[in-house]
Write a protein that holds these residues in place. Structure first.
Motif, PDB file in Angstrom:
ATOM      1  N   ARG A   1       2.241  11.279-134.052  1.00 26.85           N
ATOM      2  CA  ARG A   1       3.661  11.071-134.372  1.00 26.85           C
ATOM      3  C   ARG A   1       4.592  11.412-133.202  1.00 26.85           C
ATOM      4  N   GLY A   2       4.002  11.725-132.038  1.00 25.61           N
ATOM      5  CA  GLY A   2       4.803  11.963-130.833  1.00 25.61           C
ATOM      6  C   GLY A   2       5.527  13.285-130.810  1.00 25.61           C
ATOM      7  N   ALA A   3       4.978  14.301-131.482  1.00 24.14           N
ATOM      8  CA  ALA A   3       5.640  15.613-131.578  1.00 24.14           C
ATOM      9  C   ALA A   3       5.765  16.311-130.229  1.00 24.14           C
ATOM     10  N   MET A   4       4.989  15.853-129.239  1.00 19.86           N
ATOM     11  CA  MET A   4       5.086  16.495-127.920  1.00 19.86           C
ATOM     12  C   MET A   4       6.482  16.352-127.309  1.00 19.86           C
ATOM     13  N   LYS A   5       7.219  15.345-127.749  1.00 16.16           N
ATOM     14  CA  LYS A   5       8.590  15.148-127.238  1.00 16.16           C
ATOM     15  C   LYS A   5       9.521  16.264-127.705  1.00 16.16           C
ATOM     16  N   GLU A   6       9.154  16.943-128.799  1.00 14.31           N
ATOM     17  CA  GLU A   6       9.990  18.016-129.352  1.00 14.31           C
ATOM     18  C   GLU A   6       9.775  19.353-128.645  1.00 14.31           C
ATOM     19  N   LEU A   7       8.705  19.451-127.844  1.00 11.30           N
ATOM     20  CA  LEU A   7       8.370  20.707-127.173  1.00 11.30           C
ATOM     21  C   LEU A   7       9.204  20.860-125.901  1.00 11.30           C
ATOM     22  N   ASN A   8       9.754  22.051-125.697  1.00 12.10           N
ATOM     23  CA  ASN A   8      10.514  22.353-124.481  1.00 12.10           C
ATOM     24  C   ASN A   8       9.763  23.384-123.657  1.00 12.10           C
ATOM     25  N   ASP A   9       9.652  23.125-122.359  1.00  9.90           N
ATOM     26  CA  ASP A   9       9.116  24.158-121.481  1.00  9.90           C
ATOM     27  C   ASP A   9      10.270  24.787-120.694  1.00  9.90           C
ATOM     28  N   PHE A  10       9.962  25.754-119.853  1.00 12.87           N
ATOM     29  CA  PHE A  10      11.019  26.463-119.133  1.00 12.87           C
ATOM     30  C   PHE A  10      11.747  25.537-118.160  1.00 12.87           C
ATOM     31  N   ASP A  11      11.048  24.540-117.626  1.00 11.17           N
ATOM     32  CA  ASP A  11      11.702  23.542-116.776  1.00 11.17           C
ATOM     33  C   ASP A  11      12.795  22.806-117.553  1.00 11.17           C
TER      34      ASP A  11
ATOM     35  N   TYR B   1      14.445  23.943-120.078  1.00 14.74           N
ATOM     36  CA  TYR B   1      15.517  24.923-120.283  1.00 14.74           C
ATOM     37  C   TYR B   1      16.389  25.048-119.030  1.00 14.74           C
ATOM     38  N   LEU B   2      15.758  25.039-117.851  1.00 15.83           N
ATOM     39  CA  LEU B   2      16.517  25.145-116.605  1.00 15.83           C
ATOM     40  C   LEU B   2      17.384  23.901-116.388  1.00 15.83           C
ATOM     41  N   ASP B   3      16.921  22.748-116.876  1.00 21.32           N
ATOM     42  CA  ASP B   3      17.713  21.512-116.788  1.00 21.32           C
ATOM     43  C   ASP B   3      18.911  21.543-117.734  1.00 21.32           C
ATOM     44  N   ASN B   4      18.694  22.150-118.923  1.00 19.01           N
ATOM     45  CA  ASN B   4      19.745  22.208-119.941  1.00 19.01           C
ATOM     46  C   ASN B   4      19.463  23.407-120.838  1.00 19.01           C
ATOM     47  N   THR B   5      20.320  24.404-120.812  1.00 20.98           N
ATOM     48  CA  THR B   5      20.056  25.649-121.547  1.00 20.98           C
ATOM     49  C   THR B   5      20.065  25.469-123.071  1.00 20.98           C
ATOM     50  N   ASP B   6      20.439  24.292-123.552  1.00 17.12           N
ATOM     51  CA  ASP B   6      20.313  24.014-124.989  1.00 17.12           C
ATOM     52  C   ASP B   6      18.858  23.792-125.390  1.00 17.12           C
ATOM     53  N   ASN B   7      18.009  23.520-124.415  1.00 17.02           N
ATOM     54  CA  ASN B   7      16.575  23.325-124.684  1.00 17.02           C
ATOM     55  C   ASN B   7      15.920  24.696-124.831  1.00 17.02           C
ATOM     56  N   ASP B   8      15.538  25.032-126.042  1.00 20.40           N
ATOM     57  CA  ASP B   8      15.004  26.356-126.368  1.00 20.40           C
ATOM     58  C   ASP B   8      13.557  26.497-125.901  1.00 20.40           C
ATOM     59  N   TRP B   9      13.323  27.272-124.824  1.00 18.53           N
ATOM     60  CA  TRP B   9      11.967  27.425-124.290  1.00 18.53           C
ATOM     61  C   TRP B   9      11.038  28.167-125.249  1.00 18.53           C
ATOM     62  N   SER B  10      11.614  28.932-126.190  1.00 18.21           N
ATOM     63  CA  SER B  10      10.753  29.649-127.140  1.00 18.21           C
ATOM     64  C   SER B  10      10.277  28.733-128.270  1.00 18.21           C
ATOM     65  N   ASN B  11      10.865  27.541-128.360  1.00 17.11           N
ATOM     66  CA  ASN B  11      10.423  26.515-129.316  1.00 17.11           C
ATOM     67  C   ASN B  11      10.407  27.002-130.763  1.00 17.11           C
ATOM     68  N   ASP B  12      11.433  27.774-131.144  1.00 15.95           N
ATOM     69  CA  ASP B  12      11.499  28.263-132.529  1.00 15.95           C
ATOM     70  C   ASP B  12      11.510  27.115-133.525  1.00 15.95           C
ATOM     71  N   HIS B  13      12.190  26.014-133.184  1.00 15.60           N
ATOM     72  CA  HIS B  13      12.225  24.844-134.076  1.00 15.60           C
ATOM     73  C   HIS B  13      10.817  24.281-134.284  1.00 15.60           C
ATOM     74  N   LEU B  14      10.042  24.224-133.200  1.00 15.77           N
ATOM     75  CA  LEU B  14       8.684  23.696-133.289  1.00 15.77           C
ATOM     76  C   LEU B  14       7.768  24.669-134.028  1.00 15.77           C
ATOM     77  N   ASN B  15       7.986  25.965-133.842  1.00 12.37           N
ATOM     78  CA  ASN B  15       7.183  26.965-134.560  1.00 12.37           C
ATOM     79  C   ASN B  15       7.335  26.791-136.073  1.00 12.37           C
TER      80      ASN B  15
ATOM     81  N   HIS C   1       1.965  20.460-124.826  1.00 16.73           N
ATOM     82  CA  HIS C   1       2.517  20.566-123.476  1.00 16.73           C
ATOM     83  C   HIS C   1       1.752  19.642-122.523  1.00 16.73           C
ATOM     84  N   ALA C   2       0.431  19.678-122.602  1.00 18.09           N
ATOM     85  CA  ALA C   2      -0.386  18.804-121.742  1.00 18.09           C
ATOM     86  C   ALA C   2      -0.133  17.338-122.063  1.00 18.09           C
TER      87      ALA C   2
END
Length: 200
Positions: free
Chosen positions: A164-174, A176-190, A17-18
Motif C-alpha cells: 500500500r506504499g506506506a514507506m512514503k509515510e516514514l520520515n527520516d532525520f534527513d 526532518y532537516l528539510d522540513n521540521t514538520d516531518n516528525d523523525w520519531s514517526n509517532d504517526h506511523l507508530n 526505510h530501505a
C-alpha cells in the motif's frame, strides 16, 4: 550464544526505510531497554539518513535528539542499522556509516549492528532480511541467532504495508532537516503500525 530479537515495530520501520529509498544507502539507530547483554531486544528503530551517512555534525545532532527522546521512554540507543546502495553489498565491511556504529559500541555494552540484506527484502518475506553483529571486546562478532517478534504476522504486515506504499509515510532525520514538520520519531506511523499489527 548471542541472540538479538527485533520487535515488530523496529523491523517494520527498518524495512520501510530501505524500501522508501531503494536507490540509496540508508541508516538509522536501534533502541532498546537499558542494560546490555548477550540477548538483546531491539524495541524500536529511528531512521536517520539517506544522503550523507557518515559521522558529521548532523549525525551528532541526531544522536543527541534520539538519545534524549529514548531516555524519556525508558530506552537507550542500543545499536545501528544500515542498508547499502548496492543490491549485493550486504556485509559488515561494506555497510555505510560504520563509524556511527563504532561510536555507539563505545558507549553501549553488547551494541548491535544490523545490515539489511537487500536480496531478502521482498513482498513475501519468510525469514528476517537482516544480518546482525554484536560488539564484543571491541570487535563486531556475527550473532548466533537473529529473530523477529511474531515473525509470520510481522512479515505479513510488512508485505501489506509495502503493497500500500506506506514507506512514503516514514520520515527520516534527513526529511526532518528539510522540513521540521516531518516528525523523525514517526509517532504517526507508530500508531498505524500498532493498529495494523493488531490485525494479524
Amino acid at each position: 550464544m548471542s541472540e538479538v530479537n527485533f520487535s515488530a515495530r523496529a523491523y517494520c520501520k527498518m524495512m520501510l526505510h530501505a524500501a522508501k529509498y531503494p536507490h540509496l544507502a540508508v541508516n538509522g539507530l536501534l533502541l532498546g531497554a537499558k542494560g546490555g547483554s548477550d540477548q538483546q531486544k531491539v524495541l524500536d528503530a529511528v531512521p536517520l539518513f539517506h544522503q550523507c551517512l557518515h559521522v558529521s555534525p548532523m549525525a551528532e545532532i541526531a544522536l543527541i535528539q534520539v538519545e534524549a527522546k529514548a531516555a524519556k521512554e525508558g530506552m537507550q540507543v542500543l545499536g545501528y542499522y544500515a542498508a547499502a546502495e548496492n543490491f549485493y553489498d550486504n556485509s559488515l565491511e561494506r555497510a555505510p556509516g560504520a563509524r556511527i556504529a563504532d561510536k555507539v559500541a563505545e558507549n553501549v555494552t553488547g551494541a548491535v549492528f544490523a545490515v539489511i540484506d537487500n536480496r531478502a527484502v521482498s513482498i513475501n518475506m519468510r525469514y528476517p532480511a537482516l544480518k546482525v553483529w554484536q560488539s564484543k571486546e571491541g570487535r563486531w562478532t556475527k550473532v548466533g541467532k537473529c529473530s523477529v517478534e511474531d515473525s509470520k504476522n510481522t512479515f505479513d504486515a510488512v508485505s501489506s504495508l509495502l503493497q500500500r506504499g506506506a514507506m512514503k509515510e516514514l520520515n527520516d532525520f534527513d526529511n526532518y532537516l528539510d522540513n521540521t514538520d516531518n516528525d523523525w520519531s514517526n509517532d504517526h506511523l507508530n500508531r498505524d503500525l500498532r493498529q495494523i499489527l493488531s490485525m494479524y
